[in-house]
Design an enzyme around this catalytic site. Structure first.
Site, PDB file in Angstrom:
ATOM      1  N   ARG A 101     -10.081  22.790 -12.987  1.00 18.83           N
ATOM      2  CA  ARG A 101      -9.012  23.009 -11.982  1.00 18.83           C
ATOM      3  C   ARG A 101      -9.552  24.027 -10.986  1.00 18.83           C
ATOM      4  O   ARG A 101      -9.867  25.161 -11.352  1.00 18.83           O
ATOM      5  CB  ARG A 101      -7.739  23.524 -12.660  1.00 18.83           C
ATOM      6  CG  ARG A 101      -6.701  23.983 -11.652  1.00 18.83           C
ATOM      7  CD  ARG A 101      -5.312  24.121 -12.225  1.00 18.83           C
ATOM      8  NE  ARG A 101      -4.691  22.828 -12.442  1.00 18.83           N
ATOM      9  CZ  ARG A 101      -3.376  22.638 -12.551  1.00 18.83           C
ATOM     10  NH1 ARG A 101      -2.551  23.663 -12.481  1.00 18.83           N
ATOM     11  NH2 ARG A 101      -2.883  21.431 -12.744  1.00 18.83           N
ATOM     12  N   HIS A 128      -5.078  15.238  -7.326  1.00 14.07           N
ATOM     13  CA  HIS A 128      -4.576  15.545  -8.677  1.00 14.07           C
ATOM     14  C   HIS A 128      -4.492  14.221  -9.448  1.00 14.07           C
ATOM     15  O   HIS A 128      -3.413  13.726  -9.770  1.00 14.07           O
ATOM     16  CB  HIS A 128      -3.210  16.229  -8.572  1.00 14.07           C
ATOM     17  CG  HIS A 128      -2.797  16.946  -9.822  1.00 14.07           C
ATOM     18  ND1 HIS A 128      -3.590  17.031 -10.944  1.00 14.07           N
ATOM     19  CD2 HIS A 128      -1.649  17.617 -10.130  1.00 14.07           C
ATOM     20  CE1 HIS A 128      -2.957  17.713 -11.877  1.00 14.07           C
ATOM     21  NE2 HIS A 128      -1.778  18.078 -11.416  1.00 14.07           N
ATOM     22  N   GLN A 131      -2.514  13.743 -12.808  1.00 16.99           N
ATOM     23  CA  GLN A 131      -1.070  13.665 -12.562  1.00 16.99           C
ATOM     24  C   GLN A 131      -0.682  12.239 -12.185  1.00 16.99           C
ATOM     25  O   GLN A 131       0.300  11.689 -12.693  1.00 16.99           O
ATOM     26  CB  GLN A 131      -0.692  14.638 -11.432  1.00 16.99           C
ATOM     27  CG  GLN A 131       0.791  14.620 -11.101  1.00 16.99           C
ATOM     28  CD  GLN A 131       1.645  15.116 -12.256  1.00 16.99           C
ATOM     29  OE1 GLN A 131       1.411  16.187 -12.786  1.00 16.99           O
ATOM     30  NE2 GLN A 131       2.622  14.343 -12.654  1.00 16.99           N
ATOM     31  N   ASP A 220       7.164  17.211  -4.358  1.00 15.41           N
ATOM     32  CA  ASP A 220       6.349  18.288  -4.942  1.00 15.41           C
ATOM     33  C   ASP A 220       6.668  19.555  -4.143  1.00 15.41           C
ATOM     34  O   ASP A 220       7.328  19.489  -3.093  1.00 15.41           O
ATOM     35  CB  ASP A 220       4.853  17.909  -4.848  1.00 15.41           C
ATOM     36  CG  ASP A 220       3.933  18.947  -5.485  1.00 15.41           C
ATOM     37  OD1 ASP A 220       4.409  19.767  -6.303  1.00 15.41           O
ATOM     38  OD2 ASP A 220       2.727  18.964  -5.155  1.00 15.41           O
ATOM     39  N   CYS A 260       6.049  16.356 -10.031  1.00 15.72           N
ATOM     40  CA  CYS A 260       4.946  16.676 -10.952  1.00 15.72           C
ATOM     41  C   CYS A 260       5.211  17.961 -11.731  1.00 15.72           C
ATOM     42  O   CYS A 260       4.595  18.179 -12.769  1.00 15.72           O
ATOM     43  CB  CYS A 260       3.646  16.782 -10.172  1.00 15.72           C
ATOM     44  SG  CYS A 260       3.697  18.030  -8.877  1.00 15.72           S
ATOM     45  N   ARG A 288       1.699  13.114 -19.311  1.00 13.62           N
ATOM     46  CA  ARG A 288       0.392  13.738 -19.074  1.00 13.62           C
ATOM     47  C   ARG A 288      -0.437  13.683 -20.355  1.00 13.62           C
ATOM     48  O   ARG A 288      -1.631  13.413 -20.338  1.00 13.62           O
ATOM     49  CB  ARG A 288       0.557  15.212 -18.624  1.00 13.62           C
ATOM     50  CG  ARG A 288       1.261  15.423 -17.289  1.00 13.62           C
ATOM     51  CD  ARG A 288       0.441  14.907 -16.132  1.00 13.62           C
ATOM     52  NE  ARG A 288      -0.881  15.497 -16.090  1.00 13.62           N
ATOM     53  CZ  ARG A 288      -1.177  16.673 -15.512  1.00 13.62           C
ATOM     54  NH1 ARG A 288      -0.242  17.354 -14.898  1.00 13.62           N
ATOM     55  NH2 ARG A 288      -2.405  17.143 -15.504  1.00 13.62           N
TER      56      ARG A 288
HETATM   57  N1   CP Z   1       1.830  19.140 -12.850  1.00 14.26           N
HETATM   58  C1   CP Z   1       0.885  20.034 -13.197  1.00 14.26           C
HETATM   59  O1   CP Z   1      -0.319  19.826 -13.021  1.00 14.26           O
HETATM   60  O2   CP Z   1       1.390  21.163 -13.756  1.00 14.26           O
HETATM   61  P1   CP Z   1       0.572  22.468 -14.113  1.00 14.26           P
HETATM   62  O3   CP Z   1       0.208  23.150 -12.822  1.00 14.26           O
HETATM   63  O4   CP Z   1       1.524  23.295 -14.942  1.00 14.26           O
HETATM   64  O5   CP Z   1      -0.652  22.088 -14.869  1.00 14.26           O
HETATM   65  N1  NVA Z   2       0.707  20.692  -5.164  1.00 17.49           N
HETATM   66  C1  NVA Z   2       0.850  21.594  -6.293  1.00 17.49           C
HETATM   67  C2  NVA Z   2       0.784  20.844  -7.563  1.00 17.49           C
HETATM   68  C3  NVA Z   2       0.934  21.672  -8.797  1.00 17.49           C
HETATM   69  C4  NVA Z   2       0.817  20.873 -10.046  1.00 17.49           C
HETATM   70  C5  NVA Z   2      -0.221  22.658  -6.221  1.00 17.49           C
HETATM   71  O1  NVA Z   2      -1.380  22.331  -5.929  1.00 17.49           O
HETATM   72  O2  NVA Z   2       0.097  23.833  -6.450  1.00 17.49           O
END
Ligand code: CP
Ligand code: NVA
Length: 301
Positions: A101, A128, A131, A220, A260, A288
């Site tokens: 990440r 992502h 997701q 989102d 998400c 997930r």
């Molecule tokens: N939806 C998602 O990726 O959540 P987190 O940021 O908690 O991993």
């Molecule tokens: N768009 C959001 C998604 C979190 C799961 C972010 O990148 O923070």
């Protein structure tokens, strides 16, 4: 040869279908006692916070018989300037796969180039994809199919939106995104997705047009991780993009609502909608786990 999963473009539509089927079987309890990844070690290298991605991967890896090793970038030498390339080369000597990440999608690409083991995108600023796999599974579960459905995405044209576009087109769904001017999804991603098939990807500024006749409505956060600068100004521009009961009532009667998570309740979505009868967000979060287990099996066996 190792396979990475950095974006949905790394899978064919047939592979996505196969993976979704496997995820459904895993969810139903099939092979619950099988441990196909026994003896393997999978790294989770995170530069950003996470609840769902981290925990669902850790639990899924354990259930498949492997061990997960969580690494916060501040606590390993990459946080003190060791290069991404050297880190990838070293971790490949110990691990069987790495979930990352990160902020820049280029970091992920660089890591994957130097890694001899599969690299999975656990979220970058641009995509992502894990997701999106869970999103597809949830839609198929609730609607009984994917092909021919119409998704409306309301809000920021961000990483989640980009992956949802690719996922929709790969599985035969039309997607319409309503975003304020200047916050549309990446044009390159829209164009590429359009070139794959016959499905429509439409971008509008009008959320009411977007939700009309939609089978799925998705939103989102307005401010993603790492983009907190000028958040207040940005939120003002997004006011009419809130997913509330009025907006949802303009979609099909049997519409499902996805997010998400994490949600900023009262901003991009109201309590009434996220906790309401059309919401599938907690099934989506659960999925997930199942889709990522199917993905790990696919990449590592
Ligand atoms: N939806 C998602 O990726 O959540 P987190 O940021 O908690 O991993
Ligand atoms: N768009 C959001 C998604 C979190 C799961 C972010 O990148 O923070």
């Amino acid at each position: 040869m190792k396979r990475d999963f950095l974006t949905l473009q790394d899978l064919s539509s047939r592979e996505v279908q196969r993976l979704l089927k496997r995820a459904r079987d895993l969810k139903s309890g099939a092979d619950a006692n099988k441990c196909p990844l026994i003896g393997k070690s999978i790294g989770l290298l995170f530069e950003k916070a996470s609840t769902r991605t981290r925990i669902s991967f850790e639990v899924g890896i354990y259930q498949l018989g492997a061990q997960a090793i969580y690494m916060n970038q501040k606590e390993i030498q990459i946080g003190r300037g060791e290069t991404v390339h050297d880190t990838a080369r070293v971790l490949s000597r110990y691990l069987d796969a790495v979930v990352i990440r990160t902020f820049s999608h280029d970091t992920l690409r660089d890591f994957a180039l130097s890694s001899s083991v599969p690299v999975i995108n656990g979220l970058s600023d641009a995509h992502h994809p894990c997701q999106a796999l869970a999103d597809l599974m949830t839609i198929a579960e609730k609607k009984g199919r994917l092909k021919g459905l119409r998704i409306a995405y309301i809000g920021d044209g961000n990483n989640v939106a980009n992956s949802l576009i690719e996922a929709s087109v790969l599985t035969g769904m039309d997607i319409v995104l309503a975003c304020p001017r200047g916050f549309e999804p990446e044009a390159e991603i829209v164009e590429k997705a359009l070139s794959w098939g016959k499905n429509a990807v439409t971008v509008t500024e009008d959320p009411e047009i977007a939700v009309f006749d939609a089978d799925v409505v998705y939103t989102d956060v307005w401010v993603s991780m790492g983009q907190e600068k000028d958040a207040a100004k940005k939120k003002r521009k997004f006011k009419k993009y809130q997913l509330n009961s009025d907006l949802v009532s303009r979609a099909k009667k049997d519409v499902i609502v996805l997010h998400c998570l994490p949600a900023h309740r009262g901003e991009e979505i109201t309590d009434e909608v996220i906790d309401g009868p059309r919401s599938a967000v907690f099934d989506q979060a659960e999925n997930r786990l199942h889709t990522q287990k199917a993905l790990l099996e696919f990449l590592l066996t």
